[in-house]
Write a protein that holds these residues in place. Structure first.
Motif, PDB file in Angstrom:
ATOM      1  N   ALA A 191       0.833  -1.205   0.000  1.00  0.00           N
ATOM      2  CA  ALA A 191       0.000   0.000   0.000  1.00  0.00           C
ATOM      3  C   ALA A 191       0.868   1.257   0.000  1.00  0.00           C
ATOM      4  N   LEU A 192       1.971   1.230   0.757  1.00  0.00           N
ATOM      5  CA  LEU A 192       2.876   2.377   0.766  1.00  0.00           C
ATOM      6  C   LEU A 192       3.553   2.565  -0.587  1.00  0.00           C
ATOM      7  N   VAL A 193       3.922   1.473  -1.229  1.00  0.00           N
ATOM      8  CA  VAL A 193       4.544   1.574  -2.556  1.00  0.00           C
ATOM      9  C   VAL A 193       3.550   2.168  -3.555  1.00  0.00           C
ATOM     10  N   VAL A 194       2.300   1.682  -3.508  1.00  0.00           N
ATOM     11  CA  VAL A 194       1.278   2.227  -4.407  1.00  0.00           C
ATOM     12  C   VAL A 194       1.055   3.706  -4.112  1.00  0.00           C
ATOM     13  N   PHE A 195       1.043   4.052  -2.827  1.00  0.00           N
ATOM     14  CA  PHE A 195       0.872   5.457  -2.465  1.00  0.00           C
ATOM     15  C   PHE A 195       2.049   6.294  -2.947  1.00  0.00           C
ATOM     16  N   ILE A 196       3.245   5.763  -2.863  1.00  0.00           N
ATOM     17  CA  ILE A 196       4.424   6.505  -3.319  1.00  0.00           C
ATOM     18  C   ILE A 196       4.348   6.742  -4.822  1.00  0.00           C
ATOM     19  N   PHE A 197       3.934   5.714  -5.578  1.00  0.00           N
ATOM     20  CA  PHE A 197       3.835   5.895  -7.025  1.00  0.00           C
ATOM     21  C   PHE A 197       2.683   6.831  -7.396  1.00  0.00           C
ATOM     22  N   GLY A 198       1.601   6.802  -6.624  1.00  0.00           N
ATOM     23  CA  GLY A 198       0.452   7.643  -6.942  1.00  0.00           C
ATOM     24  C   GLY A 198       0.412   8.949  -6.186  1.00  0.00           C
ATOM     25  N   ALA A 199       1.392   9.205  -5.336  1.00  0.00           N
ATOM     26  CA  ALA A 199       1.368  10.396  -4.488  1.00  0.00           C
ATOM     27  C   ALA A 199       1.365  11.710  -5.267  1.00  0.00           C
ATOM     28  N   PRO A 200       2.161  11.840  -6.312  1.00  0.00           N
ATOM     29  CA  PRO A 200       2.138  13.141  -7.004  1.00  0.00           C
ATOM     30  C   PRO A 200       0.754  13.498  -7.550  1.00  0.00           C
ATOM     31  N   GLU A 201       0.090  12.523  -8.183  1.00  0.00           N
ATOM     32  CA  GLU A 201      -1.252  12.802  -8.695  1.00  0.00           C
ATOM     33  C   GLU A 201      -2.222  13.051  -7.548  1.00  0.00           C
ATOM     34  N   LEU A 202      -2.087  12.272  -6.479  1.00  0.00           N
ATOM     35  CA  LEU A 202      -2.989  12.425  -5.340  1.00  0.00           C
ATOM     36  C   LEU A 202      -2.806  13.791  -4.680  1.00  0.00           C
ATOM     37  N   VAL A 203      -1.569  14.197  -4.518  1.00  0.00           N
ATOM     38  CA  VAL A 203      -1.301  15.508  -3.917  1.00  0.00           C
ATOM     39  C   VAL A 203      -1.822  16.614  -4.824  1.00  0.00           C
ATOM     40  N   ALA A 204      -1.632  16.452  -6.129  1.00  0.00           N
ATOM     41  CA  ALA A 204      -2.132  17.468  -7.063  1.00  0.00           C
ATOM     42  C   ALA A 204      -3.652  17.530  -7.020  1.00  0.00           C
ATOM     43  N   LEU A 205      -4.316  16.390  -6.975  1.00  0.00           N
ATOM     44  CA  LEU A 205      -5.781  16.384  -6.908  1.00  0.00           C
ATOM     45  C   LEU A 205      -6.281  16.986  -5.606  1.00  0.00           C
ATOM     46  N   MET A 206      -5.623  16.643  -4.491  1.00  0.00           N
ATOM     47  CA  MET A 206      -6.033  17.231  -3.212  1.00  0.00           C
ATOM     48  C   MET A 206      -5.818  18.740  -3.229  1.00  0.00           C
ATOM     49  N   GLY A 207      -4.732  19.170  -3.818  1.00  0.00           N
ATOM     50  CA  GLY A 207      -4.464  20.595  -3.905  1.00  0.00           C
ATOM     51  C   GLY A 207      -5.471  21.311  -4.783  1.00  0.00           C
ATOM     52  N   LEU A 208      -5.868  20.675  -5.886  1.00  0.00           N
ATOM     53  CA  LEU A 208      -6.854  21.301  -6.763  1.00  0.00           C
ATOM     54  C   LEU A 208      -8.211  21.388  -6.095  1.00  0.00           C
ATOM     55  N   SER A 209      -8.599  20.357  -5.338  1.00  0.00           N
ATOM     56  CA  SER A 209      -9.902  20.420  -4.676  1.00  0.00           C
ATOM     57  C   SER A 209      -9.884  21.501  -3.593  1.00  0.00           C
ATOM     58  N   ASP A 210      -8.797  21.608  -2.858  1.00  0.00           N
ATOM     59  CA  ASP A 210      -8.691  22.677  -1.867  1.00  0.00           C
ATOM     60  C   ASP A 210      -8.717  24.038  -2.544  1.00  0.00           C
ATOM     61  N   LEU A 211      -8.034  24.138  -3.665  1.00  0.00           N
ATOM     62  CA  LEU A 211      -7.987  25.397  -4.391  1.00  0.00           C
ATOM     63  C   LEU A 211      -9.376  25.788  -4.873  1.00  0.00           C
ATOM     64  N   SER A 212     -10.140  24.832  -5.371  1.00  0.00           N
ATOM     65  CA  SER A 212     -11.483  25.164  -5.849  1.00  0.00           C
ATOM     66  C   SER A 212     -12.390  25.566  -4.697  1.00  0.00           C
ATOM     67  N   ILE A 213     -12.244  24.939  -3.548  1.00  0.00           N
ATOM     68  CA  ILE A 213     -13.055  25.320  -2.387  1.00  0.00           C
ATOM     69  C   ILE A 213     -12.704  26.737  -1.954  1.00  0.00           C
ATOM     70  N   TYR A 214     -11.404  27.052  -1.893  1.00  0.00           N
ATOM     71  CA  TYR A 214     -11.000  28.406  -1.521  1.00  0.00           C
ATOM     72  C   TYR A 214     -11.503  29.425  -2.540  1.00  0.00           C
ATOM     73  N   LEU A 215     -11.438  29.057  -3.819  1.00  0.00           N
ATOM     74  CA  LEU A 215     -11.911  29.956  -4.863  1.00  0.00           C
ATOM     75  C   LEU A 215     -13.414  30.173  -4.735  1.00  0.00           C
ATOM     76  N   ASP A 216     -14.177  29.108  -4.469  1.00  0.00           N
ATOM     77  CA  ASP A 216     -15.624  29.247  -4.284  1.00  0.00           C
ATOM     78  C   ASP A 216     -15.938  30.150  -3.101  1.00  0.00           C
ATOM     79  N   PHE A 217     -15.261  29.937  -1.980  1.00  0.00           N
ATOM     80  CA  PHE A 217     -15.502  30.774  -0.805  1.00  0.00           C
ATOM     81  C   PHE A 217     -15.162  32.233  -1.091  1.00  0.00           C
ATOM     82  N   THR A 218     -14.091  32.462  -1.822  1.00  0.00           N
ATOM     83  CA  THR A 218     -13.692  33.823  -2.145  1.00  0.00           C
ATOM     84  C   THR A 218     -14.729  34.497  -3.033  1.00  0.00           C
ATOM     85  N   VAL A 219     -15.182  33.794  -4.055  1.00  0.00           N
ATOM     86  CA  VAL A 219     -16.182  34.369  -4.966  1.00  0.00           C
ATOM     87  C   VAL A 219     -17.491  34.631  -4.229  1.00  0.00           C
TER      88      VAL A 219
END
Length: 162
Positions: A68-96
């Motif tokens: 599971a850790l190996v899979v997470f390590i291989f998928g971490a960049p996409e996962l971090v990017a997706l988590m960052g994008l969802s946070d970014l969209s929430i912040y953008l929605d709240f700002t608007v």
């Protein structure tokens, strides 16, 4: 962007795998050196001691966690990017939403001020007409209806019925 992060993540995993392979090679080819001895303790002796005391269930759970850790390590960049994008969209929605709410409140207060100002100017500059109530009205006598003239058709009818 996610592809670039994924490529960077895979590259760092490959670098870590190469470093681990070089450490094992140093343990095998230079066992008498200080680095070879310390790497042997960390990479071979400690895991062997831990695995000798482990039950088969612990080994299976450990392998599942490791995979599971190996899979997470291989998928971490996409996962971090997706988590960052969802946070970014929430912040953008709240700002608007907050900008729209503050604009609506400011617009309401400006319009209320403008209405009060216009009403004040209208009350001061435009004279108001007083409505004549029932007491203030002048009495106008009604004129009685005049009798029909002889020129009208009523005289001929009157003669015919007499």
């Amino acid at each position: 962007m996610c592809g670039a992060l994924a490529a960077a993540g895979r590259g760092s995993v490959l670098i870590a795998a190469e470093l681990l392979l070089m450490a094992f090679c140093a343990v095998l080819w230079a066992p008498d050196t200080l680095i070879g001895k310390s790497l042997r303790v960390v990479l071979i002796d400690f895991p062997a001691k831990t695995l000798s005391n482990a039950t088969p269930l612990k080994v299976i759970v450990g392998l599942i966690v490791f995979l599971a850790l190996v899979v997470f390590i291989f998928g971490a960049p996409e996962l971090v990017a997706l988590m960052g994008l969802s946070d970014l969209s929430i912040y953008l929605d709240f700002t608007v939403i907050s900008i729209l709410m503050s604009t609506a409140i400011r617009l309401k207060s400006v319009l209320a001020y403008a209405i009060r100002l216009v009403r004040g100017i209208a009350a001061r500059d435009i004279p108001q007409r007083k409505r004549a109530g029932s007491r203030n009205r002048l009495s106008h006598p009604r004129r009685p209806k005049s009798p029909p003239s002889d020129d009208e058709g009523g005289a001929e009818r009157g003669w015919a019925f007499t």
